[in-house]
Design a protein around this motif. Structure first.
Motif, PDB file in Angstrom:
ATOM      1  N   LYS A  46      10.147 -62.256  -9.623  1.00  0.00           N
ATOM      2  CA  LYS A  46       9.772 -61.981 -11.192  1.00  0.00           C
ATOM      3  C   LYS A  46      10.074 -60.323 -11.233  1.00  0.00           C
ATOM      4  CE  LYS A  46       5.660 -61.405 -13.940  1.00  0.00           C
ATOM      5  NZ  LYS A  46       3.993 -61.548 -13.997  1.00  0.00           N
ATOM      6  N   VAL A  47       9.884 -59.512 -10.262  1.00  0.00           N
ATOM      7  CA  VAL A  47      10.129 -58.250 -10.445  1.00  0.00           C
ATOM      8  C   VAL A  47      11.652 -58.122 -10.579  1.00  0.00           C
ATOM      9  CG1 VAL A  47      10.299 -56.241  -9.042  1.00  0.00           C
ATOM     10  CG2 VAL A  47       8.479 -57.186  -9.193  1.00  0.00           C
ATOM     11  N   ASN A  48      12.688 -58.913  -9.728  1.00  0.00           N
ATOM     12  CA  ASN A  48      14.112 -58.951  -9.803  1.00  0.00           C
ATOM     13  C   ASN A  48      14.467 -59.404 -11.058  1.00  0.00           C
ATOM     14  OD1 ASN A  48      16.302 -61.354  -9.132  1.00  0.00           O
ATOM     15  ND2 ASN A  48      16.618 -59.288  -8.474  1.00  0.00           N
ATOM     16  N   GLU A  96      21.135 -58.473  -8.017  1.00  0.00           N
ATOM     17  CA  GLU A  96      21.081 -59.747  -7.313  1.00  0.00           C
ATOM     18  C   GLU A  96      19.702 -59.952  -6.272  1.00  0.00           C
ATOM     19  OE1 GLU A  96      25.073 -61.248  -4.906  1.00  0.00           O
ATOM     20  OE2 GLU A  96      24.415 -59.272  -4.461  1.00  0.00           O
ATOM     21  N   PHE A  97      19.464 -60.862  -6.018  1.00  0.00           N
ATOM     22  CA  PHE A  97      18.342 -61.215  -5.006  1.00  0.00           C
ATOM     23  C   PHE A  97      19.054 -61.836  -3.672  1.00  0.00           C
ATOM     24  CE2 PHE A  97      13.853 -62.186  -4.892  1.00  0.00           C
ATOM     25  CZ  PHE A  97      13.670 -62.192  -3.558  1.00  0.00           C
ATOM     26  N   LEU A  98      19.441 -60.794  -2.628  1.00  0.00           N
ATOM     27  CA  LEU A  98      20.044 -61.098  -1.442  1.00  0.00           C
ATOM     28  C   LEU A  98      19.073 -61.250  -0.383  1.00  0.00           C
ATOM     29  CD1 LEU A  98      22.951 -61.387  -0.034  1.00  0.00           C
ATOM     30  CD2 LEU A  98      22.341 -58.682   0.380  1.00  0.00           C
ATOM     31  N   VAL A  99      19.209 -62.500   0.357  1.00  0.00           N
ATOM     32  CA  VAL A  99      18.404 -62.565   1.493  1.00  0.00           C
ATOM     33  C   VAL A  99      19.343 -62.592   2.707  1.00  0.00           C
ATOM     34  CG1 VAL A  99      16.882 -64.403   2.828  1.00  0.00           C
ATOM     35  CG2 VAL A  99      16.519 -63.990   0.519  1.00  0.00           C
ATOM     36  N   VAL A 100      18.826 -61.846   3.893  1.00  0.00           N
ATOM     37  CA  VAL A 100      19.239 -61.843   5.085  1.00  0.00           C
ATOM     38  C   VAL A 100      18.499 -62.548   6.055  1.00  0.00           C
ATOM     39  CG1 VAL A 100      19.914 -60.476   6.884  1.00  0.00           C
ATOM     40  CG2 VAL A 100      19.878 -59.325   4.444  1.00  0.00           C
ATOM     41  N   VAL A 140      15.431 -55.231 -11.017  1.00  0.00           N
ATOM     42  CA  VAL A 140      15.248 -54.357  -9.439  1.00  0.00           C
ATOM     43  C   VAL A 140      15.977 -55.476  -8.722  1.00  0.00           C
ATOM     44  CG1 VAL A 140      13.941 -53.485  -7.543  1.00  0.00           C
ATOM     45  CG2 VAL A 140      13.044 -53.392 -10.076  1.00  0.00           C
ATOM     46  N   THR A 141      17.232 -54.909  -7.940  1.00  0.00           N
ATOM     47  CA  THR A 141      17.871 -55.345  -7.078  1.00  0.00           C
ATOM     48  C   THR A 141      16.838 -55.674  -5.856  1.00  0.00           C
ATOM     49  OG1 THR A 141      19.762 -54.372  -7.871  1.00  0.00           O
ATOM     50  CG2 THR A 141      20.081 -55.400  -5.589  1.00  0.00           C
ATOM     51  N   ASN A 149       9.792 -46.434  -9.094  1.00  0.00           N
ATOM     52  CA  ASN A 149      10.771 -46.840 -10.283  1.00  0.00           C
ATOM     53  C   ASN A 149      12.420 -47.133  -9.319  1.00  0.00           C
ATOM     54  OD1 ASN A 149      11.914 -47.444 -12.659  1.00  0.00           O
ATOM     55  ND2 ASN A 149      12.416 -45.530 -13.074  1.00  0.00           N
ATOM     56  N   PRO A 150      12.149 -47.968  -8.076  1.00  0.00           N
ATOM     57  CA  PRO A 150      13.351 -47.995  -7.521  1.00  0.00           C
ATOM     58  C   PRO A 150      14.605 -48.921  -7.977  1.00  0.00           C
ATOM     59  CG  PRO A 150      11.844 -49.780  -7.060  1.00  0.00           C
ATOM     60  CD  PRO A 150      10.873 -48.953  -7.931  1.00  0.00           C
ATOM     61  N   LYS A 151      15.783 -48.484  -7.668  1.00  0.00           N
ATOM     62  CA  LYS A 151      16.871 -49.224  -8.250  1.00  0.00           C
ATOM     63  C   LYS A 151      17.040 -50.567  -7.266  1.00  0.00           C
ATOM     64  CE  LYS A 151      18.169 -46.107 -10.963  1.00  0.00           C
ATOM     65  NZ  LYS A 151      16.835 -45.502 -11.087  1.00  0.00           N
ATOM     66  N   ILE A 152      16.256 -50.429  -5.985  1.00  0.00           N
ATOM     67  CA  ILE A 152      16.537 -51.580  -5.222  1.00  0.00           C
ATOM     68  C   ILE A 152      15.331 -51.674  -4.208  1.00  0.00           C
ATOM     69  CG2 ILE A 152      17.789 -50.071  -3.521  1.00  0.00           C
ATOM     70  CD1 ILE A 152      19.900 -52.517  -2.999  1.00  0.00           C
TER      71      ILE A 152
END
Ligand code: ADP
Length: 259
Positions: free
Chosen positions: A197-199, A36-40, A204-205, A170-173
């Motif tokens: 693009k990375v997402n 997901e691409f979550l914005v706060v 990557v979340t 190599n992050p998961k998030i």
């Protein structure tokens, strides 16, 4: 138990009270789905940065739970905490690069958790790390800049270096704390496009704090809004209508669009 397998992060009744007594996060609960691409969003001081810093445990929560990949990381320490941190990349408003070092060296610094400080100090990196550094520089469109000093790059390019550096873990998030707040509108879009693009390409979340709602509408899959430490809204960006806007930003607020 009962959690869908593609939930990567669960925030449950999270509380943060700073040592001076300021109650910065109040009973915050939400889940983040893998990819997901979550914005706060929220006004300055609403708790966005505190939330991200609790997630990567730069800050200790005062209560509640943080589950990352089904592991309770709320109070983990030592080796376990280092492992968690290595799986959670972070991007900051002011890039936090080493200005006099080359772009390549800055990106390689992202491998620090694997390389160790001593090897990194002497510039001893494996071929795999160097190959990865070039791969991530290509992803953020900076292959030709590898040997330039970081401080010779524009702000937007420096933020893209910071993205490549975070990818070295190599992050998961990936947590991004106001990543475009110091940039002009055109450059802001460029950085957001690379984050997207990375997402999308690397899966990557992303959890990203942003000021401008127009950017949110363009890049977020989902948005949560904070106000004075409370979670006000959790839903689709396009469902934030005029009423929600006023609730989140205040009656006096006027939306500013970034084109
Ligand atoms: P945002 O990122 O939305 O601007 P922050 O998370 O930085 O908000 O801050 C939330 C609230 O917590 C603000 O009122 C801020 O003044 C307060 N705060 C932040 N850091 C500290 C601290 N170290 N000690 C006390 N209060 C703090």
């Amino acid at each position: 138990m009962g959690v869908s397998t593609n939930t990567i992060l669960q925030i449950q009744n999270l509380e943060k009270i700073y040592p001076n007594g300021h109650h910065a996060l109040k009973d915050i609960s939400f889940d983040v789905v893998q990819g997901e691409f979550l914005v706060v969003i929220g006004l300055s001081g609403s708790g966005k940065s505190t939330l991200l810093r609790c997630i990567n445990r730069l800050l200790n929560p005062s209560g509640g739970k943080i589950l990352f990949q089904d592991q309770n990381i709320t109070f983990s320490k030592g080796k376990r905490l280092r492992k968690t941190r290595s799986e959670i990349g972070m991007i900051f408003q002011h890039f936090n690069l080493i200005p006099r070092k080359t772009v390549l060296t800055n990106v390689l610094m992202g491998a620090l958790s694997r390389t160790g400080i001593l090897k990194s100090f002497f510039g001893i990196y494996s071929k795999q790390d160097r190959d990865n550094a070039y791969k991530y520089l290509e992803i953020v469109g900076l292959t030709g800049k590898a040997n330039q000093r970081a401080d010779n790059l524009s702000g937007g390019q420096q933020q893209r270096v910071a993205i490549a550096r975070a990818l070295m873990q190599n992050p998961k998030i990936l947590l991004a704390d106001e990543p475009v707040a110091s940039l002009d509108p055109a450059t802001s879009h460029s950085v957001m496009q690379y984050l997207k693009k990375v997402n999308q390409e690397l899966g990557v979340t992303v959890v990203c704090n942003l000021h401008f709602l127009s950017l949110v509408r363009q890049y977020a899959d989902r948005v949560i809004a904070l106000k004075a430490g409370n979670l006000l809204y959790d839903g689709k960006p396009l469902e934030i209508n005029e009423d929600w806007f006023k609730t989140i930003y205040g009656e006096e607020a006027v939306e500013v669009t970034i084109n």
